[in-house]
Every structure is written in structure tokens, then in C-alpha cells.
Design a protein around this motif. Structure first.
Motif, short mmCIF file in Angstrom:
data_model
loop_
_atom_site.label_atom_id
_atom_site.label_comp_id
_atom_site.label_asym_id
_atom_site.label_seq_id
_atom_site.Cartn_x
_atom_site.Cartn_y
_atom_site.Cartn_z
N GLN A 3 1.10 7.46 7.38
CA GLN A 3 0.33 7.86 8.61
C GLN A 3 -1.30 7.18 8.48
OE1 GLN A 3 1.88 9.97 6.79
NE2 GLN A 3 3.14 11.35 8.21
N GLN A 4 -1.60 7.21 7.20
CA GLN A 4 -2.79 6.60 7.09
C GLN A 4 -2.96 5.21 7.13
OE1 GLN A 4 -5.02 7.79 3.26
NE2 GLN A 4 -4.75 10.00 3.74
N LEU A 5 -1.71 4.59 6.96
CA LEU A 5 -1.49 3.10 6.94
C LEU A 5 -1.60 2.76 8.45
CD1 LEU A 5 1.04 2.50 4.02
CD2 LEU A 5 -1.55 2.06 3.97
N THR A 6 -0.61 3.71 9.45
CA THR A 6 -0.70 3.14 10.86
C THR A 6 -2.01 3.86 11.40
OG1 THR A 6 0.69 5.15 11.22
CG2 THR A 6 1.72 3.14 10.42
N CYS A 7 -2.51 4.80 10.76
CA CYS A 7 -3.68 5.53 11.69
C CYS A 7 -3.22 6.38 12.80
CB CYS A 7 -4.64 4.64 12.12
SG CYS A 7 -5.83 3.82 10.76
N GLN A 8 -1.83 6.98 12.79
CA GLN A 8 -1.39 7.74 13.87
C GLN A 8 -0.36 8.80 13.09
OE1 GLN A 8 0.08 4.38 16.24
NE2 GLN A 8 2.30 4.71 15.31
N ALA A 9 -0.35 9.89 13.83
CA ALA A 9 0.83 10.84 13.45
C ALA A 9 1.11 11.64 14.68
CB ALA A 9 0.05 11.78 12.42
N TRP A 10 2.20 12.09 14.79
CA TRP A 10 2.71 12.85 15.80
C TRP A 10 2.64 14.37 15.55
CZ3 TRP A 10 4.05 11.22 20.93
CH2 TRP A 10 4.17 9.83 20.85
N PHE A 11 2.20 15.27 16.33
CA PHE A 11 2.10 16.54 16.29
C PHE A 11 2.34 17.36 17.50
CE2 PHE A 11 -0.10 20.72 15.87
CZ PHE A 11 0.39 21.27 15.05
N TYR A 12 3.42 18.23 17.71
CA TYR A 12 3.58 18.74 18.98
C TYR A 12 3.88 17.97 20.26
CZ TYR A 12 4.32 23.57 20.74
OH TYR A 12 4.83 24.76 21.28
N GLY A 13 4.36 17.00 20.08
CA GLY A 13 4.63 16.06 21.00
C GLY A 13 3.58 15.11 21.29
N LEU A 14 2.39 15.19 20.62
CA LEU A 14 1.25 14.40 21.05
C LEU A 14 1.15 13.48 19.90
CD1 LEU A 14 -0.79 17.21 22.42
CD2 LEU A 14 0.11 15.47 23.78
N LYS A 15 0.41 12.15 20.15
CA LYS A 15 0.17 11.16 19.38
C LYS A 15 -1.34 11.36 18.85
CE LYS A 15 0.39 6.70 19.79
NZ LYS A 15 0.85 5.20 19.75
N PHE A 16 -1.85 11.45 17.76
CA PHE A 16 -2.97 11.77 17.07
C PHE A 16 -3.50 10.65 16.35
CE2 PHE A 16 -1.85 15.94 18.24
CZ PHE A 16 -2.89 16.32 18.98
N TYR A 17 -4.74 10.33 16.26
CA TYR A 17 -5.56 9.39 15.27
C TYR A 17 -5.71 10.02 13.94
CZ TYR A 17 -9.13 6.63 12.83
OH TYR A 17 -9.72 5.92 12.11
N VAL A 18 -5.48 9.34 12.87
CA VAL A 18 -5.68 9.83 11.62
C VAL A 18 -6.33 8.96 10.57
CG1 VAL A 18 -4.03 11.92 11.67
CG2 VAL A 18 -3.32 9.85 10.65
N TYR A 63 -4.68 11.20 -2.16
CA TYR A 63 -5.02 10.44 -0.77
C TYR A 63 -5.50 11.34 0.30
CZ TYR A 63 -3.13 6.40 -3.16
OH TYR A 63 -2.95 5.36 -4.14
N GLU A 64 -5.20 12.56 0.21
CA GLU A 64 -5.82 13.49 1.35
C GLU A 64 -6.97 14.20 0.74
OE1 GLU A 64 -3.11 15.12 4.46
OE2 GLU A 64 -1.46 14.83 2.84
N PRO A 65 -7.83 14.48 1.53
CA PRO A 65 -9.09 15.14 1.42
C PRO A 65 -8.86 16.45 0.45
CG PRO A 65 -9.02 15.37 3.52
CD PRO A 65 -7.67 14.50 3.38
N LYS A 84 0.95 -1.27 0.07
CA LYS A 84 0.20 0.13 -0.01
C LYS A 84 0.82 1.22 -0.12
CE LYS A 84 -3.99 -1.90 2.23
NZ LYS A 84 -5.04 -2.07 3.39
N ARG A 85 2.31 1.24 0.67
CA ARG A 85 2.78 2.41 0.85
C ARG A 85 3.42 2.53 -0.48
NH1 ARG A 85 3.73 6.52 0.61
NH2 ARG A 85 5.49 8.02 1.57
#
Length: 287
Positions: A72-87, A206-208, A64-65
Motif C-alpha cells: 500500500q505504501q508503494l501504490t499510495c492507496q488502500a481500500w477500507f470499507y468500500g472506499l479508496k484512501f491515500y496512504v 515501515y509503519e510508524p 521495493k516490495r
């Protein structure tokens, strides 16, 4: 059966053939994600055989990659400003450059407590939630036109433990927004429509699109927000935008036209325009 080293080498080679820019980092991050290992563990165990089920999962994600689906869409996670977010595919992937927007707003906030924050075009909610993490006793509202994006933002509020501090509303800019705020922040769509076809595949395919398209000149949302933000900002309130690399003068001009003061253009580490920030005029008090 394959060893961890053989799988990693296979991943690097596949991504390189597919034209993925960050071949080794992406192959490693997928391995780290699938096998739940770190670099130290890998170097100690790289010749061992990997489990067949996990190896197959790793291979599927690599394929897929290789199609340029964002990591980030494959792992459903992204780091931002020291925090981990669902994407997921319904939101713009948080970028490191956007952290400058958070930094500048926090500087302007000056440690004040109990501030109210409005985030227009909130997407994943990463900007709003990062601000609330660092603003003591703050409350926030995130607005977005996409129902799918709002579901992601709400999930991230749960992950970050901010559900009591946040409210998310489906709104076409200010349409469903009410109240007065100390801070209005936005990373709106700002790419001119004609330029979208020139973006890298990961973004273009792939991004909206609704999170990217800033209409003909890329400035549509800045004009709309700047024109109406004063109705929702308290006196001396902060208005802050992420902007495109060549939009600093144009966006700061919009704020100046609407009577904002202390307008600044902030550049990123590459020396490119990244943020425009200003303050609403202090409201006059009559005795």
C-alpha cells in the motif's frame, strides 16, 4: 523487451525468493497498478510485449516490495470499507479487521441524523471518513499527534468529498479537543512495547512506531481515553475502541470502571477480540 506474462512470472519468483507472504497477489496488484489493466485484459494480451518504461517501473516496485516495504505504501492507496484512501509511510495502513469497528458504531448509531463524531488517533482518517459516509448529516473531528498523519487525513477528506464535514486537529489525545460528541471512536496504539520487535517486517520496519506502541502493557491509551472521554461525550454517547486480540476483558473493565453501560466485546472472523463498545450513562434531568 518482455511480455506481460514474463514480467508477471518474474515478479512472482522475486517475491517468493524474498519471503513475501502473498507473492502472486502482490505481483499482480503491482502489475495492475503500473499498467492500469485488469485480469481479463491480461489474459487476452499476456504474450504481448510490455512498454519498456512501464516494465522498468514495475521492476523497481517489485524490488521495493522484495524489501518488505508494504504494497500500500508503494501504490499510495488502500481500500477500507468500500472506499479508496491515500496512504504513505506516515500512517498505519487500514486493515480489514478495523472495518468491524465502523460496522459496530453504525449499528449503535441506529440511523440517527446530525451526529457529531470524534476520532482520536485518526491517522489516515479512514475510520472517521467511513463513518461520515454512512451517517447522514454528520460532522466529525479527527485528532492526531502526528502532523504528517494529519496531512494524509486532510487529503483523504478531499478525496472523499468530506472537507465541509470534517475538522482535523493536532492534539495529544484530548489536549486540543473541544465540544461535545455523540460518538467517540479510536484505534489507538495498542501493541506492548516489547512485542513490537516480534512483528512482521512490513509492520515493524515501515509503519510508524507511534501508531503501534501502546507502552508497556499496550493499554496506556485506553486508560487515558476512558478516563476523560466522559467530559466530551453527550449523555448516552457511544465510546468504541479497536483492541488487540487479547485485550477485550481489560478494556471492557476500564469502561465499566468509568461507569459506561451496555459494554460489548465484539470478535472478528477468526474469533479474536477486536472491538469494545459501550455507552455513557444517560445524564439525569432535574425538574
Amino acid at each position: 523487451m518482455s511480455s506481460y506474462r514474463e514480467l508477471f512470472n518474474y515478479g512472482k519468483a522475486l517475491l517468493k525468493r524474498s519471503g513475501v507472504a502473498e507473492t502472486e497477489p502482490d505481483a499482480w496488484l503491482l502489475m495492475e497498478y503500473v499498467f492500469d489493466i485488469d485480469r481479463t485484459w491480461y489474459f487476452l494480451h499476456q504474450e504481448e510485449e510490455a512498454g519498456e518504461e512501464k516494465a522498468e517501473q514495475y521492476a523497481r516496485l517489485l524490488e521495493k516490495r522484495a524489501q518488505h516495504i508494504p504494497l500500500q505504501q508503494l501504490t499510495c492507496q488502500a481500500w477500507f470499507y468500500g472506499l479508496k484512501f491515500y496512504v504513505n509511510e506516515h500512517v498505519l495502513i487500514p486493515r480489514q479487521d478495523t472495518e468491524i469497528l465502523v460496522e459496530e458504531v453504525l449499528k449503535e448509531a441506529g440511523g440517527r441524523k446530525g451526529l457529531k463524531v470524534l476520532d482520536l488517533c485518526t491517522g489516515s482518517g479512514c475510520i472517521l471518513l467511513s463513518l461520515l459516509e454512512h451517517l447522514e448529516q454528520a460532522q466529525g473531528m479527527g485528532a492526531d499527534l502526528s502532523e504528517q498523519a494529519l496531512l494524509v487525513a486532510e487529503k483523504n477528506a478531499q478525496i472523499q468529498g468530506k472537507t465541509k464535514q470534517t475538522r482535523f486537529v493536532r492534539s495529544d489525545l484530548f489536549e486540543a479537543v473541544c465540544g461535545q460528541f455523540d460518538i467517540l471512536v479510536s484505534n489507538p496504539p495498542y501493541i506492548p512495547t516489547a512485542v513490537i520487535r516480534e512483528l512482521m517486517d512490513e509492520v515493524r520496519l515501515y509503519e510508524p512506531r507511534m501508531a503501534l506502541d501502546g507502552h508497556e502493557d499496550g493499554l496506556y491509551f485506553y486508560r487515558e481515553i476512558a478516563a476523560h472521554a466522559g467530559e466530551y461525550l453527550k449523555g448516552n454517547g457511544i465510546l468504541a475502541f479497536e483492541i488487540g486480540y487479547d485485550q477485550g476483558e481489560a478494556v471492557s473493565g476500564l469502561l465499566e470502571k468509568e461507569g459506561y453501560r451496555e459494554i460489548r466485546i465484539v470478535k472478528d472472523l477468526a474469533g479474536l477480540d477486536r472491538v469494545v463498545i459501550g455507552r455513557k450513562q444517560q445524564e439525569e434531568k432535574y425538574v
